[in-house]
Design an enzyme around this catalytic site. Structure first.
Site, PDB file in Angstrom:
ATOM      1  N   TYR A  49      62.865  63.452  27.077  1.00 12.51           N
ATOM      2  CA  TYR A  49      61.492  62.935  26.972  1.00 12.51           C
ATOM      3  C   TYR A  49      60.538  63.766  27.816  1.00 12.51           C
ATOM      4  O   TYR A  49      59.487  64.229  27.335  1.00 12.51           O
ATOM      5  CB  TYR A  49      61.434  61.463  27.412  1.00 12.51           C
ATOM      6  CG  TYR A  49      60.040  61.008  27.759  1.00 12.51           C
ATOM      7  CD1 TYR A  49      59.041  60.968  26.778  1.00 12.51           C
ATOM      8  CD2 TYR A  49      59.686  60.643  29.064  1.00 12.51           C
ATOM      9  CE1 TYR A  49      57.738  60.588  27.094  1.00 12.51           C
ATOM     10  CE2 TYR A  49      58.401  60.262  29.380  1.00 12.51           C
ATOM     11  CZ  TYR A  49      57.426  60.233  28.400  1.00 12.51           C
ATOM     12  OH  TYR A  49      56.142  59.859  28.720  1.00 12.51           O
ATOM     13  N   LYS A 102      57.245  66.150  26.667  1.00  9.84           N
ATOM     14  CA  LYS A 102      55.870  66.023  27.168  1.00  9.84           C
ATOM     15  C   LYS A 102      55.432  67.315  27.861  1.00  9.84           C
ATOM     16  O   LYS A 102      54.260  67.706  27.773  1.00  9.84           O
ATOM     17  CB  LYS A 102      55.754  64.837  28.127  1.00  9.84           C
ATOM     18  CG  LYS A 102      55.980  63.479  27.485  1.00  9.84           C
ATOM     19  CD  LYS A 102      54.959  63.135  26.416  1.00  9.84           C
ATOM     20  CE  LYS A 102      53.635  62.687  26.980  1.00  9.84           C
ATOM     21  NZ  LYS A 102      52.726  62.161  25.913  1.00  9.84           N
ATOM     22  N   THR A 126      52.429  62.627  31.434  1.00 14.79           N
ATOM     23  CA  THR A 126      53.197  61.764  32.354  1.00 14.79           C
ATOM     24  C   THR A 126      53.596  62.528  33.613  1.00 14.79           C
ATOM     25  O   THR A 126      53.772  63.757  33.578  1.00 14.79           O
ATOM     26  CB  THR A 126      54.478  61.274  31.640  1.00 14.79           C
ATOM     27  OG1 THR A 126      55.376  60.722  32.606  1.00 14.79           O
ATOM     28  CG2 THR A 126      55.208  62.405  30.932  1.00 14.79           C
ATOM     29  N   ASP A 127      53.787  61.790  34.687  1.00 17.51           N
ATOM     30  CA  ASP A 127      54.279  62.422  35.929  1.00 17.51           C
ATOM     31  C   ASP A 127      55.709  62.923  35.769  1.00 17.51           C
ATOM     32  O   ASP A 127      56.194  63.697  36.601  1.00 17.51           O
ATOM     33  CB  ASP A 127      54.178  61.447  37.114  1.00 17.51           C
ATOM     34  CG  ASP A 127      54.959  60.155  36.936  1.00 17.51           C
ATOM     35  OD1 ASP A 127      55.569  59.950  35.860  1.00 17.51           O
ATOM     36  OD2 ASP A 127      54.955  59.336  37.877  1.00 17.51           O
ATOM     37  N   GLU A 128      56.380  62.497  34.692  1.00 17.73           N
ATOM     38  CA  GLU A 128      57.783  62.907  34.531  1.00 17.73           C
ATOM     39  C   GLU A 128      57.916  64.403  34.266  1.00 17.73           C
ATOM     40  O   GLU A 128      58.993  64.975  34.407  1.00 17.73           O
ATOM     41  CB  GLU A 128      58.457  62.075  33.437  1.00 17.73           C
ATOM     42  CG  GLU A 128      58.333  60.601  33.765  1.00 17.73           C
ATOM     43  CD  GLU A 128      59.276  59.678  33.024  1.00 17.73           C
ATOM     44  OE1 GLU A 128      60.310  60.144  32.531  1.00 17.73           O
ATOM     45  OE2 GLU A 128      58.960  58.474  32.969  1.00 17.73           O
TER      46      GLU A 128
HETATM   47  P1  TYD Z   1      61.480  52.881  32.778  1.00 21.85           P
HETATM   48  O1  TYD Z   1      60.616  51.682  32.623  1.00 21.85           O
HETATM   49  O2  TYD Z   1      62.384  53.239  31.655  1.00 21.85           O
HETATM   50  O3  TYD Z   1      60.498  54.084  33.130  1.00 21.85           O
HETATM   51  P2  TYD Z   1      60.838  55.623  33.571  1.00 21.85           P
HETATM   52  O4  TYD Z   1      62.276  55.869  33.415  1.00 21.85           O
HETATM   53  O5  TYD Z   1      60.045  56.370  32.584  1.00 21.85           O
HETATM   54  O6  TYD Z   1      60.356  55.757  34.979  1.00 21.85           O
HETATM   55  O7  TYD Z   1      62.353  52.738  34.084  1.00 21.85           O
HETATM   56  C1  TYD Z   1      61.750  52.576  35.333  1.00 21.85           C
HETATM   57  C2  TYD Z   1      62.815  52.581  36.393  1.00 21.85           C
HETATM   58  O8  TYD Z   1      63.692  51.468  36.193  1.00 21.85           O
HETATM   59  C3  TYD Z   1      63.702  53.802  36.324  1.00 21.85           C
HETATM   60  O9  TYD Z   1      64.049  54.186  37.654  1.00 21.85           O
HETATM   61  C4  TYD Z   1      64.929  53.329  35.587  1.00 21.85           C
HETATM   62  C5  TYD Z   1      65.044  51.875  35.994  1.00 21.85           C
HETATM   63  N1  TYD Z   1      65.640  50.982  34.960  1.00 21.85           N
HETATM   64  C6  TYD Z   1      66.678  50.123  35.304  1.00 21.85           C
HETATM   65  O10 TYD Z   1      67.132  50.077  36.466  1.00 21.85           O
HETATM   66  N2  TYD Z   1      67.211  49.326  34.332  1.00 21.85           N
HETATM   67  C7  TYD Z   1      66.766  49.341  33.040  1.00 21.85           C
HETATM   68  O11 TYD Z   1      67.294  48.589  32.195  1.00 21.85           O
HETATM   69  C8  TYD Z   1      65.687  50.225  32.706  1.00 21.85           C
HETATM   70  C9  TYD Z   1      65.139  50.293  31.311  1.00 21.85           C
HETATM   71  C10 TYD Z   1      65.158  51.035  33.708  1.00 21.85           C
END
Ligand code: TYD
Length: 349
Positions: free
Chosen positions: A151, A155, A127-129
């Site tokens: 997380y 990774k 992942t890019d994370e």
């Molecule tokens: P997510 O889908 O959990 O992916 P990641 O954190 O791995 O990038 O979240 C995507 C983006 O959306 C992230 O900036 C967090 C935001 N988010 C919200 O604003 N509300 C939420 O309920 C969730 C799950 C994520």
């Protein structure tokens, strides 16, 4: 490459990858290996049941070495593509245990099996994370890994093992670092399917913090195609970014999603931010583009396809949004301010 084992193949990206590969390669045969945790779901593969080259579904854990070896020998597997992982950042913040076990130890087991049984390739989906938040510019593959969530750290740990096994044992391993995926069969805890399914039911959309965070959302099949390109043209020992150039602000994604569904912006509810929330991810995917990859969807096309799929497939997500899911929702959203205070020990002393 003839017989591929798709670990985590009953999950979101894994099941899309299997569907994509079955269409692309008429001579490859596939076995899915998946523990069926809360995100693994045989409904994700239902349309592929009985396909002559989808040889078998085997339920198992990637941490269980004898079980992995058994399936590899039984189906004469020469290539493993590893999608098996715990993936949801918010869950890792509340309890990282399963992440360390599956993502780190599980990848170690796969590396051992590929080494000892002398398989042709392990492709590890990362992942890019692992780069951490990127405030300026875009991440290139040589950048330092600066994971910030449990997380992302799990990774990054897996990736370091891949690197070490390549360096030490010459294990033929490739890695892809994908940007955020959207598309069919994504468990509705990730932001896009969560917001779509909530909006369909006129429930609030919980936007973390100010909603100005940036993500390079990509269509899952574009990601799958990137993995395919690396499998066939990538160099063992190397990592490849897989993401679009287009970046999207979460709030803009939310507005577009509501417009596509004909729902009002009043459904948006700003809630306490995620602890350690990465403000922005941004990928430079030139290394993969040089191998011939180009994403086929813009963000707008990807989001529209995704919205329409969830509208047409309520059978798939309605049964998920009960039981374990409800418990998770309550834990993460019901009293978020108190949860985050508790997690960060801000009350201490
Ligand atoms: P997510 O889908 O959990 O992916 P990641 O954190 O791995 O990038 O979240 C995507 C983006 O959306 C992230 O900036 C967090 C935001 N988010 C919200 O604003 N509300 C939420 O309920 C969730 C799950 C994520």
């Amino acid at each position: 490459m003839r017989n591929l084992l798709i670990t985590g193949g009953a999950g979101f990206i894994g099941s899309n990858f299997l569907r994509y590969m079955l269409e692309q390669y008429p001579h490859y045969r596939f076995v899915v290996y998946d523990v069926l945790n809360y995100r693994g779901n045989l409904d994700n593969l239902r349309d592929l049941d009985g396909h002559p080259r989808y040889l078998a579904f085997v339920r198992g854990d990637i941490c269980d070495r004898p079980a992995v070896e058994k399936v590899v020998r039984e189906y004469d597997v020469d290539t493993i593509v590893n999608f098996a992982a715990e993936t949801h950042v918010d869950r890792s913040i509340i309890d990282a245990d399963a992440f360390i076990r599956t993502d780190v130890y599980g990848t170690y087991v796969l590396l051992e099996v590929v080494k000892d049984l002398r398989l042709e390739r392990l492709h590890h989906v990362s992942t890019d994370e692992v780069y951490g938040e990127v405030l300026d510019g875009s991440s290139v593959e040589t950048d330092k890994l600066e994971a910030r969530s449990p997380y992302a750290a799990s990774k990054a740990g897996a990736e370091l093992l891949c690197q070490a096994y390549h360096t030490t044992y010459n294990v033929p391993v490739t890695v892809t670092r994908g940007a955020n995926n959207i598309g069919p069969y994504q468990y509705p805890e990730n932001v896009v399917p969560l917001f779509i399914t909530n909006a369909i039911d006129d429930l609030p959309l919980p936007v973390y913090g100010d909603g100005r965070q940036v993500r390079p959302y990509q269509y899952v099949l574009d990601h799958c195609q990137g993995i395919d390109v690396v499998l066939h043209h990538g160099t063992p020992g190397e990592a490849y970014n897989v993401g679009p150039d287009q970046e999207t602000v979460n709030l803009d994604m939310t507005y577009l999603l509501l417009d596509l569904l004909g729902k009002p912006r009043s459904l948006i509810q700003f809630v306490t931010d995620r602890p350690g929330h990465d403000r922005r991810y941004s990928l430079n995917s030139d290394k993969l583009k040089a191998l011939g990859w180009e994403p086929a969807h813009t963000f707008e096309q990807a989001l529209e396809k995704t919205v329409r799929w969830y509208e047409a497939n309520e059978w798939w997500w309605r049964k998920i949004k009960s039981g374990e899911y409800k418990e998770w929702y309550r834990r993460n959203y019901e009293d978020r301010a108190a949860l985050v205070r508790e997690l960060r020990a801000d009350d201490a002393g």
